[in-house]
Design a protein around this motif. Structure first.
Motif, PDB file in Angstrom:
ATOM      1  N   LYS A  90       0.821  -1.219   0.000  1.00 42.62           N
ATOM      2  CA  LYS A  90       0.000   0.000   0.000  1.00 42.62           C
ATOM      3  C   LYS A  90       0.853   1.267   0.000  1.00 42.62           C
ATOM      4  CE  LYS A  90      -3.903  -2.086   2.421  1.00 42.62           C
ATOM      5  NZ  LYS A  90      -4.618  -2.164   3.706  1.00 42.62           N
ATOM      6  N   GLY A  91       2.152   1.092   0.239  1.00 40.96           N
ATOM      7  CA  GLY A  91       3.050   2.241   0.223  1.00 40.96           C
ATOM      8  C   GLY A  91       2.996   3.093   1.479  1.00 40.96           C
ATOM      9  N   GLU A  92       2.611   2.475   2.598  1.00 40.41           N
ATOM     10  CA  GLU A  92       2.544   3.238   3.846  1.00 40.41           C
ATOM     11  C   GLU A  92       3.923   3.743   4.235  1.00 40.41           C
ATOM     12  OE1 GLU A  92       0.457   1.414   7.091  1.00 40.41           O
ATOM     13  OE2 GLU A  92      -1.200   0.762   5.795  1.00 40.41           O
ATOM     14  N   LYS A  93       3.944   4.928   4.820  1.00 42.41           N
ATOM     15  CA  LYS A  93       5.209   5.532   5.224  1.00 42.41           C
ATOM     16  C   LYS A  93       5.846   4.727   6.357  1.00 42.41           C
ATOM     17  CE  LYS A  93       4.098  10.199   3.858  1.00 42.41           C
ATOM     18  NZ  LYS A  93       4.048  11.600   4.207  1.00 42.41           N
ATOM     19  N   GLY A  94       7.179   4.702   6.343  1.00 46.52           N
ATOM     20  CA  GLY A  94       7.913   4.024   7.404  1.00 46.52           C
ATOM     21  C   GLY A  94       8.045   2.522   7.202  1.00 46.52           C
TER      22      GLY A  94
END
Length: 131
Positions: A90-94
């Motif tokens: 999903k490309g979530e940050k971190g």
């Protein structure tokens, strides 16, 4: 695995690479489910021998309980790993591919070691049952 190997592996991961790692995680869950079924069989087998009280039976029953507990923890770790993959996709940050690959490598090693241990346990149970 060396840090440079992990870096190269994570740098080269594409959607296809993630699919392969995801499939491997699903395979591990299936293996654990199979081991759980086998463990039930071993418990039944050992219960039938229970009338012969021995330290060997107690040891095998203890090992069976330990394995069941490990199945639970391995399953939880793999499910958490799959959730990490979902966040990565999903490309979530971190969330980095390197962390995912490193954890996947650790899980692969745990599964391998546990497979060898469980095979040894099975041999012990079968040898005991033959007597």
């Amino acid at each position: 695995m060396k840090k440079t190997d992990l870096k190269e592996m994570s740098d080269s991961i594409s959607g296809r690479g993630l699919d392969i790692l995801h499939q491997e995680s699903k395979d591990w869950l299936n293996i654990i489910a199979f081991w759980t079924d086998e463990s039930r069989f071993f418990a039944d087998l050992l219960d039938k021998k229970e009338h012969i009280h021995s330290e060997k039976i107690e040891m095998l029953q203890y090992l069976d309980k330990v394995h069941k507990s490990l199945f639970h923890y391995l399953t939880e770790d793999i499910i958490a790993h799959e959730k990490h993959l979902s966040k990565l996709v999903k490309g979530e940050k971190g969330i980095t591919a390197g962390e995912y690959v490193e954890k996947h490598t650790d899980l692969r090693e745990q599964i391998h070691l546990f497979t060898m241990d469980f095979k040894e346990f099975k041999n012990m149970v079968f040898e005991f049952a033959k007597k």
